[in-house]
Design a protein around this motif. Structure first.
Motif, PDB file in Angstrom:
ATOM      1  N   PRO A  18     -73.269 112.100 -39.266  1.00  0.00           N
ATOM      2  CA  PRO A  18     -72.102 112.855 -38.889  1.00  0.00           C
ATOM      3  C   PRO A  18     -70.862 112.264 -39.200  1.00  0.00           C
ATOM      4  CG  PRO A  18     -73.917 112.565 -37.328  1.00  0.00           C
ATOM      5  CD  PRO A  18     -74.028 111.919 -38.231  1.00  0.00           C
ATOM      6  N   VAL A  19     -70.821 110.917 -39.432  1.00  0.00           N
ATOM      7  CA  VAL A  19     -69.429 110.278 -39.737  1.00  0.00           C
ATOM      8  C   VAL A  19     -68.838 110.815 -40.966  1.00  0.00           C
ATOM      9  CG1 VAL A  19     -70.214 108.333 -40.944  1.00  0.00           C
ATOM     10  CG2 VAL A  19     -68.153 108.111 -39.713  1.00  0.00           C
ATOM     11  N   MET A  20     -69.619 111.339 -41.938  1.00  0.00           N
ATOM     12  CA  MET A  20     -69.362 111.897 -43.155  1.00  0.00           C
ATOM     13  C   MET A  20     -68.776 113.240 -43.258  1.00  0.00           C
ATOM     14  SD  MET A  20     -69.605 109.538 -45.368  1.00  0.00           S
ATOM     15  CE  MET A  20     -70.906 108.251 -46.118  1.00  0.00           C
ATOM     16  N   ASP A  21     -68.762 113.659 -41.858  1.00  0.00           N
ATOM     17  CA  ASP A  21     -68.034 115.067 -41.843  1.00  0.00           C
ATOM     18  C   ASP A  21     -66.535 114.928 -41.373  1.00  0.00           C
ATOM     19  OD1 ASP A  21     -70.289 116.560 -42.122  1.00  0.00           O
ATOM     20  OD2 ASP A  21     -70.931 116.340 -40.124  1.00  0.00           O
ATOM     21  N   LYS A  22     -66.219 113.664 -40.865  1.00  0.00           N
ATOM     22  CA  LYS A  22     -64.838 113.365 -40.672  1.00  0.00           C
ATOM     23  C   LYS A  22     -63.881 113.031 -41.756  1.00  0.00           C
ATOM     24  CE  LYS A  22     -65.765 111.681 -36.080  1.00  0.00           C
ATOM     25  NZ  LYS A  22     -65.733 110.298 -35.049  1.00  0.00           N
ATOM     26  N   ARG A  23     -62.508 113.033 -41.577  1.00  0.00           N
ATOM     27  CA  ARG A  23     -61.483 112.522 -42.484  1.00  0.00           C
ATOM     28  C   ARG A  23     -61.058 111.151 -42.191  1.00  0.00           C
ATOM     29  NH1 ARG A  23     -59.785 117.426 -40.884  1.00  0.00           N
ATOM     30  NH2 ARG A  23     -57.892 116.392 -40.242  1.00  0.00           N
TER      31      ARG A  23
ATOM     32  N   SER B 261     -76.600 106.135 -49.745  1.00  0.00           N
ATOM     33  CA  SER B 261     -78.007 106.885 -49.556  1.00  0.00           C
ATOM     34  C   SER B 261     -78.008 108.530 -48.986  1.00  0.00           C
ATOM     35  CB  SER B 261     -78.952 105.943 -48.640  1.00  0.00           C
ATOM     36  OG  SER B 261     -78.350 106.099 -47.389  1.00  0.00           O
ATOM     37  N   PRO B 262     -78.948 109.237 -49.286  1.00  0.00           N
ATOM     38  CA  PRO B 262     -79.067 110.214 -48.732  1.00  0.00           C
ATOM     39  C   PRO B 262     -79.074 110.607 -47.072  1.00  0.00           C
ATOM     40  CG  PRO B 262     -80.638 110.247 -50.362  1.00  0.00           C
ATOM     41  CD  PRO B 262     -80.299 108.871 -50.309  1.00  0.00           C
ATOM     42  N   GLU B 263     -79.725 109.500 -46.733  1.00  0.00           N
ATOM     43  CA  GLU B 263     -79.435 109.382 -45.236  1.00  0.00           C
ATOM     44  C   GLU B 263     -78.166 109.167 -44.484  1.00  0.00           C
ATOM     45  OE1 GLU B 263     -83.235 108.216 -46.632  1.00  0.00           O
ATOM     46  OE2 GLU B 263     -81.402 107.629 -47.048  1.00  0.00           O
ATOM     47  N   LEU B 264     -77.340 108.380 -45.193  1.00  0.00           N
ATOM     48  CA  LEU B 264     -75.999 107.936 -44.998  1.00  0.00           C
ATOM     49  C   LEU B 264     -75.199 109.157 -45.140  1.00  0.00           C
ATOM     50  CD1 LEU B 264     -73.427 106.409 -43.891  1.00  0.00           C
ATOM     51  CD2 LEU B 264     -73.576 105.167 -45.728  1.00  0.00           C
ATOM     52  N   ASN B 265     -75.365 109.977 -46.348  1.00  0.00           N
ATOM     53  CA  ASN B 265     -74.628 111.137 -46.611  1.00  0.00           C
ATOM     54  C   ASN B 265     -74.656 112.118 -45.599  1.00  0.00           C
ATOM     55  OD1 ASN B 265     -72.704 112.060 -48.832  1.00  0.00           O
ATOM     56  ND2 ASN B 265     -74.423 113.476 -49.461  1.00  0.00           N
TER      57      ASN B 265
ATOM     58  N   THR C  76     -68.390 100.821 -43.284  1.00  0.00           N
ATOM     59  CA  THR C  76     -68.455  99.707 -44.303  1.00  0.00           C
ATOM     60  C   THR C  76     -70.079  99.193 -44.108  1.00  0.00           C
ATOM     61  OG1 THR C  76     -66.047  99.096 -44.469  1.00  0.00           O
ATOM     62  CG2 THR C  76     -67.754  97.620 -45.322  1.00  0.00           C
ATOM     63  N   GLN C  77     -70.285  98.847 -42.869  1.00  0.00           N
ATOM     64  CA  GLN C  77     -71.745  98.110 -42.620  1.00  0.00           C
ATOM     65  C   GLN C  77     -72.907  99.326 -43.341  1.00  0.00           C
ATOM     66  OE1 GLN C  77     -71.412  97.700 -38.492  1.00  0.00           O
ATOM     67  NE2 GLN C  77     -70.966  95.439 -38.596  1.00  0.00           N
ATOM     68  N   LYS C  78     -72.691 100.572 -42.815  1.00  0.00           N
ATOM     69  CA  LYS C  78     -73.717 101.413 -43.168  1.00  0.00           C
ATOM     70  C   LYS C  78     -73.798 101.631 -44.786  1.00  0.00           C
ATOM     71  CE  LYS C  78     -73.198 104.341 -38.985  1.00  0.00           C
ATOM     72  NZ  LYS C  78     -72.761 105.656 -38.499  1.00  0.00           N
ATOM     73  N   ILE C  79     -72.714 101.508 -45.328  1.00  0.00           N
ATOM     74  CA  ILE C  79     -72.506 101.505 -46.978  1.00  0.00           C
ATOM     75  C   ILE C  79     -73.399 100.491 -47.382  1.00  0.00           C
ATOM     76  CG2 ILE C  79     -71.144 101.553 -48.882  1.00  0.00           C
ATOM     77  CD1 ILE C  79     -68.931 103.290 -47.540  1.00  0.00           C
ATOM     78  N   GLN C  80     -73.116  99.404 -46.939  1.00  0.00           N
ATOM     79  CA  GLN C  80     -73.774  98.033 -47.394  1.00  0.00           C
ATOM     80  C   GLN C  80     -75.435  98.354 -47.217  1.00  0.00           C
ATOM     81  OE1 GLN C  80     -71.125  95.228 -44.958  1.00  0.00           O
ATOM     82  NE2 GLN C  80     -71.926  93.915 -46.695  1.00  0.00           N
ATOM     83  N   GLU C  81     -75.751  98.915 -45.884  1.00  0.00           N
ATOM     84  CA  GLU C  81     -77.167  99.020 -45.457  1.00  0.00           C
ATOM     85  C   GLU C  81     -77.640 100.071 -46.410  1.00  0.00           C
ATOM     86  OE1 GLU C  81     -76.773  99.913 -41.456  1.00  0.00           O
ATOM     87  OE2 GLU C  81     -76.267  97.861 -40.780  1.00  0.00           O
ATOM     88  N   SER C  82     -77.196 100.903 -46.879  1.00  0.00           N
ATOM     89  CA  SER C  82     -77.441 102.019 -47.526  1.00  0.00           C
ATOM     90  C   SER C  82     -77.932 101.661 -48.921  1.00  0.00           C
ATOM     91  CB  SER C  82     -76.618 103.263 -47.691  1.00  0.00           C
ATOM     92  OG  SER C  82     -75.359 103.135 -48.581  1.00  0.00           O
ATOM     93  N   TRP C  83     -77.428 100.673 -49.326  1.00  0.00           N
ATOM     94  CA  TRP C  83     -77.657 100.093 -51.005  1.00  0.00           C
ATOM     95  C   TRP C  83     -78.951  99.360 -50.584  1.00  0.00           C
ATOM     96  CZ3 TRP C  83     -72.026  97.786 -51.522  1.00  0.00           C
ATOM     97  CH2 TRP C  83     -71.136  98.719 -52.050  1.00  0.00           C
ATOM     98  N   ASN C  84     -79.069  98.806 -49.577  1.00  0.00           N
ATOM     99  CA  ASN C  84     -80.461  98.028 -49.418  1.00  0.00           C
ATOM    100  C   ASN C  84     -81.828  98.697 -48.806  1.00  0.00           C
ATOM    101  OD1 ASN C  84     -79.050  95.695 -49.729  1.00  0.00           O
ATOM    102  ND2 ASN C  84     -78.466  95.575 -47.728  1.00  0.00           N
ATOM    103  N   GLN C  85     -81.724 100.329 -48.847  1.00  0.00           N
ATOM    104  CA  GLN C  85     -82.784 101.069 -48.517  1.00  0.00           C
ATOM    105  C   GLN C  85     -83.581 101.424 -49.733  1.00  0.00           C
ATOM    106  OE1 GLN C  85     -80.928 104.494 -46.548  1.00  0.00           O
ATOM    107  NE2 GLN C  85     -80.441 102.969 -44.269  1.00  0.00           N
TER     108      GLN C  85
END
Length: 260
Positions: free
Chosen positions: A233-238, A226-230, A251-260
């Motif tokens: 700040p974690v997405m700025d890391k490697r 989702s745009p929110e997860l994108n 992984t939890q955040k990716i799962q949750e983003s699919w349900n938004q």
């Protein structure tokens, strides 16, 4: 049969230094009070001799027919516990009938595959003490933030506590490999299940390190987050900057983003 000839196509480098073999055998602790040990690729039994001294309930598996014949001759009392076959392809759960430790001098060319098999069998493999290429050993034991930290580091550290024990030079093998070896010990931790979809966790870790120089924002595009997860700040890391729990959280955040 006097000896077994090392075979290049099997990646065989037979350990000749008895002191090192003894150190490897002594590193097997019987974690969680497990007494069964499966030695992978025993060759001519240099490590086997010291494992037998410890009175483990020992099983041997080797893909080399010549080694199997030699081992039957050397250890007649082991009988059916000397198994000819490919550890990667054989189901050892019914053979071992319970929890067991793994030990061995792993062939360099399949060591990573052995660890992926260990992960599949993690419900029963309580401990691994092994020698393998030093670079791979360091990678497995590496903490986050290190250039050696990678896919196997995260996946194995999710379920095992890992120690790099010592380095072994090429000259103690026949034939000598072109690189140093490293001995590591993995002991099963208390994690039974990760707090996320484990199949997705494995995919996220592998995807994160597929292009490790890129940020997670670039690596995780394949998951259609989702745009929110994108914007998180974690997405700025490697990937190399995340430890196991941070990968679980991602992984939890990716799962949750699919349900938004």
């Amino acid at each position: 049969m006097d000896k077994v000839k090392p075979k290049k196509h099997l990646g065989q480098h037979f350990l000749t230094d008895l002191r090192i073999a003894q150190r490897i055998a002594e590193a097997v602790t019987g974690h969680w009070d497990v007494k069964k040990v499966l030695e992978i690729g025993p060759g001519m039994g240099v490590l086997t001799d010291f494992l037998l001294e410890k009175d483990w309930d020992l099983y041997l598996v080797d893909i080399d027919t010549e080694s199997i014949a030699y081992l039957h001759q050397k250890y007649p009392k082991l009988g059916e516990k000397i198994i000819e076959g490919d550890y990667l392809k054989k189901d050892f759960a019914p053979i071992m009938n319970g929890d067991y430790a793994v030990a061995g001098n792993f062939p360099y060319n399949i060591s990573s595959q052995i660890f992926f098999k260990v992960l599949e069998e993690r419900a029963h493999v309580t401990e691994v003490v092994c020698m393998l290429q030093k670079e791979v050993a360091e990678r497995i034991a590496s903490p986050k933030g290190n250039k050696d930290y990678g896919i196997l580091s995260v996946l194995l550290q999710a379920f095992y506590d890992i120690e790099y024990l010592f380095t072994v030079p090429p000259g103690v093998f026949n034939p000598p490999p072109k690189v140093n070896s490293g001995v590591i010990r993995l002991q099963r931790n208390s994690v039974q299940n990760l707090a996320c979809d484990e199949k997705l966790f494995f995919k996220v870790v592998k995807q994160g390190f597929a292009t490790r120089r890129k940020t997670l924002r670039n690596c995780m595009k394949v998951f259609n987050v989702s745009p929110e997860l994108n914007a998180d700040p974690v997405m700025d890391k490697r990937a190399e900057q995340l430890d196991v729990q941070e990968f679980v959280s991602l992984t939890q955040k990716i799962q949750e983003s699919w349900n938004q």
